[in-house]
Design an enzyme around this catalytic site. Structure first.
Site, PDB file in Angstrom:
ATOM      1  CG  ASP A 178      -2.349   0.530   0.915  1.00 51.51           C
ATOM      2  OD1 ASP A 178      -2.479   1.956   0.995  1.00 51.51           O
ATOM      3  OD2 ASP A 178      -3.555  -0.304   0.860  1.00 51.51           O
ATOM      4  CG  HIS A 218      -5.237   3.694   1.002  1.00 56.81           C
ATOM      5  ND1 HIS A 218      -4.986   2.472   0.772  1.00 56.81           N
ATOM      6  CD2 HIS A 218      -6.665   3.858   0.525  1.00 56.81           C
ATOM      7  CE1 HIS A 218      -6.004   1.896  -0.044  1.00 56.81           C
ATOM      8  NE2 HIS A 218      -7.014   2.839   0.005  1.00 56.81           N
ATOM      9  CB  SER A 411      -9.257   0.886  -0.404  1.00 60.14           C
ATOM     10  OG  SER A 411      -8.704   1.226  -1.568  1.00 60.14           O
TER      11      SER A 411
END
Length: 596
Positions: A178, A218, A411
């Site tokens: 990520d 994220h 996600s």
């Protein structure tokens, strides 16, 4: 989120985004044809420092040069002899990352003996940072919360029940491929494995301490959903007993996930014993890679080989389906690629894949809405493409600096599945990736199609939910207790500044008193939950406080509380009371429920 960061599905808070399977551009994936080389040949260690150029030059572009797995010496020499330099080489899978400033480099290399495919991985220049990467910031940490409520996403997949059976084994390692992970976060530090963490930005492993840290938020959010510690602080992950490693594949600034980065990350996962990886992104710059394009064909081949290598080493890849609300089984156009320069609208077919999500062996995950039984509005779907689903709306988890935030996207759904896969691996150490993948579907809770013509198939398997919503309790061998009586109020009630509002539920047909484990599901949309006090009011007027001005500027309260209401008669009118005692931020009671 899904973006490039899963569709570039960058969906932060409640906004939809583009690449991370919810955090940046996102990609769609399908299986790419692999070379005819046997997987048994993919065994050599990655060569990550092969004659890299000493200095960056303007106009440098990156290429994947594909050859037979094994000894790549001849092809690496040909790269240097034809205007290029070798930035990294993954001999085990026959993939070389080459740089060149020559506009004819790819065409020339395609004519070299032993070269099977060559493709540019970008439509933009390689940043100068690739040759002297800066370390990401190590953010100061906020004061840790003193509460750790169980939230609705965890109850929907029965993670809260699974923890009592098996919270996950410390011998199981999950790779977070990520934007990086804040390893200092109080909810992640107890489970963070620095020894197997790395940056793969630009396509070459950077093992310096801290190179794995987050260049966005994220990755840290995803990591918390997988394995935030059960430590009384903030949030709990699906598998709070497993270890997580950060493999940063996003580049700083752009937060794009180029093919060479993905190849590096997947090979690293295979070589470092990750039982599961989470991939909430698509491989930039193409949301879909088409085999009839020479550049994209090389990307499909290179990333496909890397996934096959990782799987052959015992690693299962879980990936977000993307946030474009498109049917992956009936592709027609792509208007978002390339996302590193100027996107163009192009006609595509089902041969064009969102990778890694659509590669063979990868678990492709769709997002459920807050109810747990609907498709999130943004989630991609597709008959025989989606394998399972998981919560993906308003998911509360960790973000850098010791903080927390609610994000939405596929996600966010994917790490729920990665967490359940880690629980399966914990309970069944001998399971192969294929075993885990099969069990995720077999144990999932069937979800019927809604009244939506786009949803095709059966309750057991359809285009919106695949084989259903994953079940953490079944993953650890537990069983679900009989369901209690359920009551719900879906009527919106506005919460204005400096006001108190109530939403009623009339309970009837329940014998005796309420249980000591009364479940109160709350869905309040509000942009500053520190303004709010939330109470459950029993039929006799007794007040049970659920939320009392905590959370500061965090958005939304979407979670399930457990209340000892055993002294209360069950039947009667129960109320959810919400008091807003400040100005500027407003919201609404979206829904709430009681389970006896």
């Amino acid at each position: 989120m899904f973006s490039h960061i899963s569709g570039r599905l960058r969906l932060t808070a409640l906004a939809l985004g583009t690449t991370l399977a919810l955090a940046g551009p996102v990609s769609l994936a399908q299986a790419a044809p692999l070379d005819n080389e046997p997987l048994a040949a993919f065994t050599a260690n990655a060569r990550t420092n092969a004659a890299a150029p000493a200095a960056w030059a303007a106009g440098t572009r990156a290429y994947l040069v594909i050859t037979a797995p094994g000894d790549t010496t001849a092809v690496r020499t040909a790269v240097a002899n034809n205007g290029g330099s070798v930035f990294a080489s993954y001999d085990a899978i026959g993939v070389i990352v080459a740089h060149s400033t020559s506009a004819t480099f790819a065409a020339t290399m395609r004519g070299v003996s032993g070269v099977q495919k060559v493709g540019a991985t970008r439509t933009s220049d390689v940043p100068a940072d690739a040759y002297n990467p800066a370390l990401p910031a190590n953010p100061a940490q906020a004061t840790a919360p003193t509460t750790e409520p169980v939230r609705s996403d965890m109850t929907q997949i029965k993670a809260d029940q699974a923890w009592a059976v098996n919270p996950g084994s410390a011998s199981v390692k999950v790779g977070i491929l990520d934007t990086g992970v804040d390893d200092q976060h109080q909810d992640l530090a107890p489970n963070f494995n620095a020894a197997d963490s790395v940056s793969c930005a630009y396509g070459k492993a950077d093992t310096r301490a801290g190179a794995w840290r987050d260049v966005d938020q994220h990755g840290t959010h995803v990591a918390g959903t997988v394995a935030a510690a059960k430590n009384g602080k903030g949030a709990i992950g699906v598998a709070p007993g497993v270890k997580i490693s950060s493999v940063r594949i996003a580049e700083p600034g752009s937060t794009l996930f180029f093919a060479e980065n993905t190849v590096c990350g997947l090979v690293w996962a295979g070589d470092h014993g990750f039982k599961v990886t989470n991939n909430s992104y698509y491989t930039d710059p193409w949301q879909f890679n088409c085999p009839n394009d020479l550049d994209q064909a090389a990307i499909l081949e290179g990333v496909g080989r890397a996934q096959a290598y990782a799987e052959g080493k015992g690693s299962l890849q879980v990936a977000a389906a993307g946030n474009s609300n498109v049917d992956l089984a009936n592709k027609t156009t792509d208007s978002s690629s390339p996302n590193d320069s100027t996107p163009v609208t192009r006609t595509i077919t089902n041969a064009c894949l969102d990778i890694p999500a659509e590669l063979p062996g990868v678990v492709t995950v769709a997002a459920n809405g807050t109810s747990g039984t609907s498709k999130a509005s943004f989630s991609n779907y597709g008959r025989d493409v989606i394998e399972v689903s998981a919560p993906g709306e308003s998911v509360y988890s960790t973000v850098p600096g010791g903080k927390y935030s609610s994000l939405s996207g596929t996600s966010m759904a994917s790490p729920h599945v990665a967490g359940v896969a880690a629980l399966l691996a914990s309970a069944n150490p001998a399971y192969t990736p294929a075993d885990i993948r099969a069990k995720l579907g077999e144990q999932a809770t069937d979800l019927a199609c809604p009244s939506d013509a786009r949803c095709t198939g059966t309750t057991a398997k359809n285009s919106f939910f695949g084989e259903g919503r994953v079940d953490a309790l079944k993953a650890v061998g537990g069983s679900t207790p009989p369901a209690g009586a359920y009551f719900e109020n879906l009527t919106d009630v506005a919460v204005a500044d400096n006001s108190t509002v109530e939403s009623p539920i009339t309970v009837s047909g329940v014998t005796g008193n309420a249980p000591a484990t009364l479940k109160v599901g709350v869905d309040i949309k509000h942009t500053y939950i520190g303004d709010l006090k939330v109470d459950l009011v029993a039929p006799d007027g007794t007040v049970y406080t659920l939320h009392n001005h905590t959370g500061s500027g965090t958005d939304n309260i979407v979670q399930t509380y457990t209340v000892n209401a055993s002294s209360e008669v069950a039947n009667g009118v129960w109320k959810l009371r919400v008091n807003d005692n400040a100005s500027q931020d407003t919201g609404k009671i979206d829904a709430w429920n009681l389970t006896f």
